[in-house]
Design a protein around this motif. Structure first.
Motif, PDB file in Angstrom:
ATOM      1  N   PHE A  32     -18.030 -21.882   3.936  1.00 52.19           N
ATOM      2  CA  PHE A  32     -17.552 -21.003   5.013  1.00 52.19           C
ATOM      3  C   PHE A  32     -17.503 -21.774   6.330  1.00 52.19           C
ATOM      4  O   PHE A  32     -16.534 -21.699   7.084  1.00 52.19           O
ATOM      5  N   GLU A  35     -14.631 -24.177   6.850  1.00 53.89           N
ATOM      6  CA  GLU A  35     -13.345 -23.498   7.055  1.00 53.89           C
ATOM      7  C   GLU A  35     -13.281 -22.820   8.429  1.00 53.89           C
ATOM      8  O   GLU A  35     -12.268 -22.897   9.108  1.00 53.89           O
ATOM      9  N   TYR A  36     -14.379 -22.156   8.841  1.00 56.50           N
ATOM     10  CA  TYR A  36     -14.281 -21.239   9.986  1.00 56.50           C
ATOM     11  C   TYR A  36     -15.269 -21.490  11.126  1.00 56.50           C
ATOM     12  O   TYR A  36     -15.054 -21.006  12.231  1.00 56.50           O
ATOM     13  N   ASP A  37     -16.347 -22.198  10.874  1.00 56.15           N
ATOM     14  CA  ASP A  37     -17.357 -22.359  11.933  1.00 56.15           C
ATOM     15  C   ASP A  37     -18.040 -23.716  11.803  1.00 56.15           C
ATOM     16  O   ASP A  37     -19.253 -23.805  11.565  1.00 56.15           O
ATOM     17  N   PRO A  38     -17.243 -24.813  11.973  1.00 55.21           N
ATOM     18  CA  PRO A  38     -17.781 -26.152  11.714  1.00 55.21           C
ATOM     19  C   PRO A  38     -18.658 -26.687  12.844  1.00 55.21           C
ATOM     20  O   PRO A  38     -18.395 -27.753  13.404  1.00 55.21           O
ATOM     21  N   GLN A  39     -19.706 -25.940  13.193  1.00 59.68           N
ATOM     22  CA  GLN A  39     -20.697 -26.421  14.154  1.00 59.68           C
ATOM     23  C   GLN A  39     -21.820 -27.101  13.379  1.00 59.68           C
ATOM     24  O   GLN A  39     -22.148 -26.705  12.261  1.00 59.68           O
ATOM     25  N   TRP A  61     -20.574 -15.001  11.478  1.00 60.80           N
ATOM     26  CA  TRP A  61     -19.380 -14.361  10.898  1.00 60.80           C
ATOM     27  C   TRP A  61     -19.458 -14.351   9.379  1.00 60.80           C
ATOM     28  O   TRP A  61     -18.954 -13.432   8.730  1.00 60.80           O
TER      29      TRP A  61
ATOM     30  N   ALA B  65     -12.999 -14.676  12.014  1.00 53.96           N
ATOM     31  CA  ALA B  65     -13.366 -16.027  11.564  1.00 53.96           C
ATOM     32  C   ALA B  65     -12.324 -17.054  12.017  1.00 53.96           C
ATOM     33  O   ALA B  65     -12.677 -18.166  12.426  1.00 53.96           O
ATOM     34  N   MET B  68     -12.896 -17.717  15.590  1.00 56.07           N
ATOM     35  CA  MET B  68     -14.069 -18.590  15.732  1.00 56.07           C
ATOM     36  C   MET B  68     -13.677 -20.042  15.506  1.00 56.07           C
ATOM     37  O   MET B  68     -14.080 -20.923  16.270  1.00 56.07           O
ATOM     38  N   ARG B  69     -12.872 -20.302  14.473  1.00 54.18           N
ATOM     39  CA  ARG B  69     -12.457 -21.682  14.206  1.00 54.18           C
ATOM     40  C   ARG B  69     -11.708 -22.276  15.396  1.00 54.18           C
ATOM     41  O   ARG B  69     -11.921 -23.439  15.776  1.00 54.18           O
ATOM     42  N   VAL B  72     -14.387 -23.036  18.039  1.00 54.22           N
ATOM     43  CA  VAL B  72     -15.261 -24.171  17.682  1.00 54.22           C
ATOM     44  C   VAL B  72     -14.525 -25.473  17.954  1.00 54.22           C
ATOM     45  O   VAL B  72     -15.054 -26.386  18.591  1.00 54.22           O
ATOM     46  N   ASP B  73     -13.269 -25.559  17.495  1.00 57.61           N
ATOM     47  CA  ASP B  73     -12.497 -26.790  17.696  1.00 57.61           C
ATOM     48  C   ASP B  73     -12.229 -27.050  19.178  1.00 57.61           C
ATOM     49  O   ASP B  73     -12.279 -28.189  19.631  1.00 57.61           O
ATOM     50  N   PHE B  76     -16.574 -24.924  21.548  1.00 57.21           N
ATOM     51  CA  PHE B  76     -18.003 -25.059  21.228  1.00 57.21           C
ATOM     52  C   PHE B  76     -18.383 -26.483  20.818  1.00 57.21           C
ATOM     53  O   PHE B  76     -19.459 -26.956  21.169  1.00 57.21           O
ATOM     54  N   ASN B  77     -17.510 -27.149  20.057  1.00 57.93           N
ATOM     55  CA  ASN B  77     -17.848 -28.518  19.662  1.00 57.93           C
ATOM     56  C   ASN B  77     -17.599 -29.536  20.782  1.00 57.93           C
ATOM     57  O   ASN B  77     -17.838 -30.730  20.593  1.00 57.93           O
TER      58      ASN B  77
END
Lengths: 152, 152
Positions: A32, A35-39, A61, B65, B68-69, B72-73, B76-77
């Motif tokens: 997951f 795909e959607y929250d790569p922190q 999420w 979601a 969120m992605r 993040v990109d 957040f990152n």
């Protein structure tokens, strides 16, 4: 639409349901997150140890999505459901870890049968998501269900 | 922690950001729905035509979601982020269809630097998710960011 399906009239204020179990794996947390929250705190054990989660944990999420899966299997796909329009006040209270086994407890808070929409009604519900020992997340949603009898 | 990363002090009330684009495919709608929201209106074209969505559309949780992605990109990152504790008032306003291209516009609403947590601050943000022409979803979240200077 089969009468065996749950309709708006079948829900009672104060009624409680319990759904699950849902076993959380490290692989699914990674899948997951990629795909959607790569922190880093969802993808990397060492980064997670130094984060606010103090160890690897699922995306918030993802936790909501797992709760949804429990309710679709246990409630919505056994109901004359008509969809949902949102979610209030989602709280991610504790980390969800690999190996956790989740369940979702739902309580019916309110019912609204709008005059303008005689075929459907809104059922406001609180969702409490638990692991083995603790409440880990909660939110409120107000899904729509078809009525058995058309309102006036 | 690199000074180039965005910290609490770098956000201004009223500041706006735009993130995306995110191309929504039929395959991804099906993939998310099979895993987390296997209701007919997310998985079956014919069932979807007769549903409140009037055609195949993504799960509302999938829309969150995807937003969120994008953040993040894009944010957040690139930030000294410290996580998030929830989401308020998520609204799924219009169906998200195969072929839609989404973007997320974010506005900083409030900043809170709690005395009890001198290393971090809360930044309340409204997320508005658009397709090519319309607002399709929105919610409010309050992520945490590290402070450059320890508060008192």
């Amino acid at each position: 639409m089969s009468d065996e399906l749950l309709h708006f009239e079948d829900f009672k204020i104060g009624q409680k349901f319990s759904f699950g179990r849902y076993e959380v794996t490290r692989e699914e947390i990674f899948e997951f997150a990629r795909e959607y929250d790569p922190q880093p705190h969802h993808l990397d054990e060492d980064a997670a140890k130094n984060s606010i989660m103090k160890g690897l944990g699922a995306s918030g999420w993802h936790v909501c999505a797992m709760a949804m899966r429990m309710l679709v299997d246990g409630l919505f796909n056994k109901s004359a459901g008509a969809g949902g329009a949102g979610c209030e006040d989602a709280r991610w209270l504790k980390p969800v870890r690999p190996g956790d086994v989740l369940r979702t407890e739902v309580e019916v808070l309110e019912k609204t049968a709008p005059r303008s929409k005689p075929d459907i009604g809104f059922v406001k519900m609180r969702w409490d998501i638990f692991n083995q020992t603790d409440l880990v997340a909660s939110f409120i949603s107000t899904p729509l269900f078809k009525r058995r009898k058309r309102g006036t």
